[in-house]
Motif scaffolding. Structure first.
Motif, PDB file in Angstrom:
ATOM      1  N   VAL A 229      47.139  44.083 -10.571  1.00 21.80           N
ATOM      2  CA  VAL A 229      45.880  43.360 -10.783  1.00 21.80           C
ATOM      3  C   VAL A 229      45.801  42.169  -9.833  1.00 21.80           C
ATOM      4  O   VAL A 229      44.741  41.883  -9.243  1.00 21.80           O
ATOM      5  CB  VAL A 229      45.767  42.903 -12.245  1.00 21.80           C
TER       6      VAL A 229
ATOM      7  N   PRO B 186      51.312  42.519 -14.533  1.00 24.26           N
ATOM      8  CA  PRO B 186      50.134  42.920 -13.741  1.00 24.26           C
ATOM      9  C   PRO B 186      50.143  42.453 -12.280  1.00 24.26           C
ATOM     10  O   PRO B 186      49.242  41.748 -11.819  1.00 24.26           O
ATOM     11  CB  PRO B 186      48.987  42.295 -14.520  1.00 24.26           C
TER      12      PRO B 186
ATOM     13  N   ASN C 118      50.083  47.602 -19.360  1.00 21.46           N
ATOM     14  CA  ASN C 118      50.488  46.936 -18.120  1.00 21.46           C
ATOM     15  C   ASN C 118      51.090  45.583 -18.479  1.00 21.46           C
ATOM     16  O   ASN C 118      50.369  44.613 -18.683  1.00 21.46           O
ATOM     17  CB  ASN C 118      49.288  46.759 -17.183  1.00 21.46           C
TER      18      ASN C 118
ATOM     19  N   SER D 144      43.605  49.987 -19.343  1.00 27.67           N
ATOM     20  CA  SER D 144      43.651  48.533 -19.329  1.00 27.67           C
ATOM     21  C   SER D 144      42.271  47.976 -19.036  1.00 27.67           C
ATOM     22  O   SER D 144      41.500  48.557 -18.262  1.00 27.67           O
ATOM     23  CB  SER D 144      44.634  48.041 -18.262  1.00 27.67           C
TER      24      SER D 144
ATOM     25  N   ASN E 194      44.952  43.616  -6.371  1.00 30.75           N
ATOM     26  CA  ASN E 194      43.602  44.172  -6.287  1.00 30.75           C
ATOM     27  C   ASN E 194      42.524  43.094  -6.371  1.00 30.75           C
ATOM     28  O   ASN E 194      41.486  43.185  -5.700  1.00 30.75           O
ATOM     29  CB  ASN E 194      43.383  45.193  -7.403  1.00 30.75           C
ATOM     30  N   GLU E 195      42.755  42.078  -7.190  1.00 32.54           N
ATOM     31  CA  GLU E 195      41.733  41.062  -7.411  1.00 32.54           C
ATOM     32  C   GLU E 195      41.761  39.949  -6.372  1.00 32.54           C
ATOM     33  O   GLU E 195      40.710  39.450  -5.962  1.00 32.54           O
ATOM     34  CB  GLU E 195      41.919  40.454  -8.809  1.00 32.54           C
TER      35      GLU E 195
ATOM     36  N   VAL F 275      40.548  44.540 -17.544  1.00 33.74           N
ATOM     37  CA  VAL F 275      40.816  43.305 -16.811  1.00 33.74           C
ATOM     38  C   VAL F 275      39.678  42.329 -17.069  1.00 33.74           C
ATOM     39  O   VAL F 275      38.510  42.647 -16.821  1.00 33.74           O
ATOM     40  CB  VAL F 275      40.965  43.563 -15.302  1.00 33.74           C
TER      41      VAL F 275
ATOM     42  N   LEU G 214      44.696  40.674 -19.080  1.00 37.23           N
ATOM     43  CA  LEU G 214      44.508  42.077 -19.423  1.00 37.23           C
ATOM     44  C   LEU G 214      44.562  42.289 -20.923  1.00 37.23           C
ATOM     45  O   LEU G 214      45.298  41.601 -21.638  1.00 37.23           O
ATOM     46  CB  LEU G 214      45.603  42.950 -18.799  1.00 37.23           C
TER      47      LEU G 214
ATOM     48  N   THR H 284      47.595  35.656 -12.802  1.00 40.44           N
ATOM     49  CA  THR H 284      47.284  36.783 -13.699  1.00 40.44           C
ATOM     50  C   THR H 284      48.350  36.816 -14.782  1.00 40.44           C
ATOM     51  O   THR H 284      49.511  36.477 -14.545  1.00 40.44           O
ATOM     52  CB  THR H 284      47.266  38.144 -12.966  1.00 40.44           C
TER      53      THR H 284
ATOM     54  N   ARG I 262      43.029  35.932 -14.089  1.00 38.84           N
ATOM     55  CA  ARG I 262      42.743  37.226 -14.692  1.00 38.84           C
ATOM     56  C   ARG I 262      43.734  37.467 -15.829  1.00 38.84           C
ATOM     57  O   ARG I 262      44.891  37.046 -15.772  1.00 38.84           O
ATOM     58  CB  ARG I 262      42.899  38.369 -13.677  1.00 38.84           C
TER      59      ARG I 262
ATOM     60  N   LYS J 163      37.723  39.170 -16.030  1.00 34.16           N
ATOM     61  CA  LYS J 163      37.480  38.272 -14.901  1.00 34.16           C
ATOM     62  C   LYS J 163      36.332  37.309 -15.179  1.00 34.16           C
ATOM     63  O   LYS J 163      36.087  36.391 -14.418  1.00 34.16           O
ATOM     64  CB  LYS J 163      37.197  39.076 -13.637  1.00 34.16           C
TER      65      LYS J 163
END
Length: 751
Positions: free
Chosen positions: A206, A203, A200, A161, A209-210, A163, A152, A43, A150, A165
Motif C-alpha cells: 500500500v 502494508p 494485510n 482489503s 502503490n499510494e 484502503v 487498512l 501506512t 493510509r 485514504k
C-alpha cells in the motif's frame, strides 16, 4: 517530513498490526525523530493504524506515549470505563453471578451468541475524541494531514482489503482495529469491516502503490501464523481468518525493524517496556538507516511545524449544534435524547463526555457509536449516534463452591424494555444449605435533567446456621438457628453526580427466627420462635468506585444510612425453653438507626496497596423478649467474606465503632495476597443475665478482633480464594476457608 521540506528523498513508514505489541511503534518513532530521520508518509494496519494516525495528525512520540499510558486508554483497551466516568446510578447488581448471557427468544441460537469480548463503547468515544478535529481540518482528505496517511481494514464478505485514504479518520482507524471476537466490527459505507491485519498485516505494498517513496522503514510486531494444531482453537481460527503476509522489504529499498513484543495480544499494561523495546531495536539499526537516507530533519524543525499545524485546529473547542440518532424507534429516540442532551441547543465536546458515558451505562443499550461531522458553513459539528438495543433477556448464573457448608447455586433472569422510559423486571434465586432465597424487582427509569428511578421489590430468604460439613441439603439434622425474612419495599433513587446516589425507601417485613436457648437440644426438641412484623423508612446515600464487587484493590465505597423502624414482636416457646408464656403482636418501641461504612484503597508503591475500613452504627433499639431474640435482631459486624456466613453473638451490638486495615500485594497478574485486621468496639455489649434475658455490659468493657490472610486469584468468572481467618471470641479461633465464587447474597431486611 512535511510537504514544504526537501523532497530529494522521500521516506515512508509502515507500521504492522500485532495487538498490544504495536505500542513498540512509539519507541520506533521516538528513535527516528531523535536521529533526525524524516518521515514523509505513514501506512498502518490494526494497532499500527492507531499509532500511525496519531503521528500523522501531528502528535509527537512523547505525546503518543503519554496517551497510551493514561488510565483512560488502558481501561478503554480492556473494554472498561475509567472509574471517573462510571455511572453508579445505572450500575447493575449481578449479585453472585459468574457470567451473564443475553438473548432474544425470537432469534436463532447462533445470533444470540456474543460476537466480541470487550465493550467497544469506551474506545469508540476515545477515537472520536482523538481524531475528529484533525479529520475536519483536512476536509476528510488523508493527504492533507500533517503527514499523508493510509490505513487498512478487511471486508470479509468480499474477501479483500479496504484502503482508507479519505473520509472520517476515527471511523477508518476504528475499522482497522476491529479484531474478530475481541472488538465489535464496524459498518462503513454499508460494508462490515474487520481488522486490517486479517488480509494485510504489513502494508508495504500500500505504501508503494499510494506514495511511491524512495525508502521504506518498516516496524513489524506481528506474530506469524503458526501451523494449526488439532487441540489449539486459536491457531485454527487464526489460520482460517488471516492471509499469510509478506514481511519482506528489498534491502536496497528499505529496512525492517522488529522489536521484542512477546507480551500477549491484548496486554496493554506493559506500555513502557514495549516502547523501550521499539526504541532499542531502532537505535541498533540507525547506522544502516543513515547510510541509505541522505536527508535529515531536526527535532526543532519538526516541533515548529507541529506547533504551526496544531494552531489551526487542535486547541479549538468542538461545538455540537445538532444530534442525529439512528437505529431506534421514535420513543427510544426520545429516551436517548433525554438521557444525553436535555433541552440544550448547543454543547461542547467536554460537556458531552460525562453525559455520553452515563447513557452508555444503560444496560438496555447494546451499543452506541458516535461520529462527528463538521459543517463548513456554521463551523460547528453534527453528532451522529448509531444505537442498537440490547437483547431483552438476561440470564445470570453463578455458584459458591466451598470447603464449608455454604455452597450455593445462583440463577437470575431479567427482562428489559426501552420506550419513553426504561423498564426492567428481575428475579433471582439462591439454593444452598446456608442460604435459600429469592428476590424480585421491577424498576422504572425516568430520563431527564434530573433522572430518577422508581423500584418495587420483594425478597424471601432463609438462613440455616449449623456445623455440618455436608454440601447442600441434609434435612434430618436440625440447626440451632434458622432465620426467615420476607419483605417488600418501594424505593426512589436519583444520582448525585456520576459516582454517588441517593435512595429513599420504605417497606413492610415479616421476620421469623427459630432457635434454641440451650445447647443440649436433640432432633425431637422443638425450637423457640420469635416473629417481628415491622415497617421501616430509610434514606441512603452511597458512593462506589471499587474495581471489584469482592476483594477490591482500588477505589472507595462509602455508605450512609438513616432508618426508622416500628413493629410488633410475637413469641412461641419451644419444649426446651424456660419461658412458657406465649404472646402475639407485642408492641415494641420504635427505634432510629444510623449506619456509616467506609472502604477505600491507597496505592503506596508498585504492586502494593493499603486498604482502610471503618464502620459506625448508632441505634436507639431496645431489647426483645429474651437474650437470643435480642442478639438476633442486633446489627452484625461482618467485614470479611467468611464472617458473613457465621452467626457469632459477640460481633453483634446496637452501637459500635469498628476500624480495619488491609495490606494487599500483587506478585502476579490477577493474584492478590491479602492481610486484613479489624477491631470492633461495642459501646455496650449485649450479654445474658441469670434469667436468660438481655442486658448491657459496662461501657466499652469488651473489644473484638477479626483477622484474615488470604490468597485470591481473580478469574474471569469470580474469585478463587484460600486463606486463614481468625475470630478472637470463637472456641476454635482459626478457620481455613476456601471458596470459588462470590460470597454475596440477597440483602436481609434487618441489616
Amino acid at each position: 517530513m512535511v510537504t514544504h521540506l526537501s523532497r530529494a528523498q522521500n521516506v515512508g513508514l509502515v507500521l504492522s498490526g500485532g495487538g498490544s505489541g504495536g505500542l513498540a511503534h512509539i519507541g520506533v518513532l521516538k528513535a527516528l525523530e531523535e536521529n533526525n530521520i524524516p518521515i514523509d508518509f505513514v501506512t498502518g494496519t490494526s494497532i499500527g493504524s492507531l499509532i500511525g494516525a496519531y503521528y500523522a495528525i501531528g502528535y509527537s512520540p512523547a505525546e503518543i506515549e503519554e496517551i497510551v499510558k493514561s488510565s483512560f486508554f488502558q481501561s478503554s483497551a480492556r473494554g472498561d470505563l475509567n472509574y471517573q466516568y462510571g455511572y453508579y446510578f445505572k450500575q447493575r447488581n449481578t449479585y453472585g453471578s459468574w457470567l451473564t448471557f443475553r438473548f432474544d427468544p425470537k432469534e436463532q441460537v447462533l445470533k444470540n451468541l456474543p460476537t466480541n469480548v470487550i465493550n467497544s463503547i469506551p474506545i469508540d468515544y476515545f477515537l472520536m475524541e482523538s481524531f475528529s478535529s484533525a479529520s475536519a481540518f483536512s476536509n476528510g482528505n488523508f493527504d492533507s494531514l500533517f503527514i499523508p496517511y493510509r490505513c487498512l481494514a478487511s471486508d470479509v464478505k468480499n474477501k479483500k482489503s479496504i484502503v482508507f485514504k479519505d473520509g472520517n479518520l476515527s471511523n477508518a482507524v476504528r475499522a482497522s482495529m476491529s479484531y474478530p471476537f475481541y472488538l465489535r466490527p464496524l459498518k462503513v459505507n454499508g460494508n462490515l469491516l474487520f481488522d486490517g491485519g486479517l488480509y494485510n498485516n504489513f502494508p508495504t505494498d500500500v505504501m508503494m502503490n499510494e506514495f511511491k517513496p524512495d525508502y521504506i522503514i518498516g516496524s513489524n510486531v506481528a506474530d506469524k501464523n503458526g501451523d494449526p494444531q488439532d487441540d489449539d482453537l486459536y491457531l485454527q481460527l487464526r489460520n482460517i481468518m488471516m492471509n499469510e503476509t509478506n514481511f519482506v522489504i528489498d534491502e536496497n529499498k528499505g529496512v525492517i525493524i522488529e522489536p521484542w513484543c512477546d507480551v500477549g495480544m491484548f496486554n496493554f499494561e506493559k506500555a513502557k517496556r514495549l516502547i523501550d523495546s521499539g526504541y532499542a531495536a531502532t537505535m541498533r539499526q540507525i547506522p544502516e538507516i543513515k547510510q541509505k537516507i541522505n536527508r535529515s530533519v531536526s527535532e526543532n524543525e519538526i516541533k515548529l511545524h507541529r506547533a504551526k499545524h496544531h494552531s489551526k485546529y487542535r486547541d479549538k473547542e468542538i461545538i455540537i449544534e445538532k444530534v442525529v440518532i439512528s437505529g431506534l424507534n421514535e420513543k427510544q429516540n426520545k429516551y436517548v435524547r433525554k438521557n444525553l442532551f436535555f433541552k440544550e441547543k448547543e454543547f461542547s465536546l467536554s460537556q458531552l463526555k460525562r453525559r455520553y458515558f452515563r447513557l452508555a451505562a444503560d444496560e438496555r443499550l447494546k451499543s452506541i457509536y458516535p461520529e462527528l461531522k463538521f459543517d463548513s458553513l456554521s463551523k460547528k459539528y453534527v453528532l451522529n449516534i448509531d444505537s442498537k438495543i440490547e437483547k431483552p433477556w438476561f440470564i445470570d448464573a453463578g455458584a459458591i463452591i466451598s470447603n464449608r457448608p455454604i455452597s450455593e447455586a445462583f440463577i437470575g433472569i431479567q427482562y428489559n424494555h426501552i420506550g419513553r422510559i426504561g423498564f426492567s423486571a428481575y428475579a433471582n434465586g439462591y439454593l444452598g444449605k446456608l442460604n435459600t432465597s429469592s428476590h424480585v424487582k421491577f424498576r422504572f427509569d425516568f430520563p431527564g435533567k434530573v433522572p430518577f428511578f422508581v423500584e418495587a421489590n420483594g425478597t424471601y430468604s432463609k438462613w440455616d446456621y449449623f456445623n455440618s460439613s455436608v454440601l447442600f441439603y441434609d434435612l434430618l439434622k436440625p440447626a440451632y438457628l434458622i432465620q426467615e425474612d420476607m419483605f417488600t419495599e418501594l424505593k426512589v433513587g436519583m444520582p448525585l453526580w456520576n459516582l454517588s446516589m441517593l435512595e429513599i425507601s420504605g417497606g413492610l417485613v415479616e421476620w421469623a427466627n427459630s432457635y434454641y436457648q440451650r445447647d443440649d437440644f436433640t432432633k425431637l426438641d422443638t425450637t423457640d420462635k420469635t416473629f417481628f412484623d415491622y415497617l421501616y423508612g430509610q434514606v441512603n446515600y452511597s458512593i462506589n468506585t471499587l474495581n471489584r464487587k469482592m476483594y477490591a484493590t482500588q477505589g472507595l465505597m462509602f455508605n450512609a444510612r438513616a432508618r426508622y423502624l416500628q413493629g410488633n414482636e410475637s413469641y412461641i416457646p419451644g419444649n426446651t425453653s424456660l419461658d412458657t408464656l406465649v404472646f402475639r403482636n407485642k408492641y415494641t418501641n420504635p427505634w432510629v438507626q444510623f449506619k456509616f461504612t467506609f472502604d477505600g484503597y491507597l496505592r503506596t508503591f508498585k504492586g502494593f496497596r493499603v486498604g482502610l475500613f471503618g464502620e459506625l452504627v448508632s441505634s436507639s433499639q431496645s431489647f426483645f423478649s429474651n437474650y437470643q431474640s435480642s442478639i438476633l435482631s442486633a446489627p452484625a459486624f461482618n467485614p470479611t467474606p467468611e464472617s458473613q456466613t457465621f452467626f457469632i453473638e459477640e460481633y453483634r451490638a446496637h452501637n459500635y465503632l469498628s476500624a480495619g486495615v488491609k495490606f494487599i500485594t500483587t506478585p502476579l497478574k490477577n493474584l492478590d495476597i491479602r492481610f486484613e485486621g479489624y477491631v470492633m468496639q461495642p459501646f455496650n455489649s449485649i450479654i445474658k443475665d441469670e434469667s436468660g434475658n438481655a442486658k448491657y455490659s459496662s461501657p466499652f468493657l469488651y473489644r473484638h478482633f477479626i483477622g484474615m490472610a488470604t490468597a485470591v486469584y481473580n478469574t474471569p468468572l469470580g474469585p478463587l480464594a484460600v486463606g486463614v481467618n481468625y475470630y478472637d471470641k470463637n472456641i476454635n479461633p482459626f478457620s481455613v476457608f476456601f471458596h470459588f465464587g462470590y460470597i454475596l447474597f440477597n440483602k436481609k431486611s434487618i441489616d
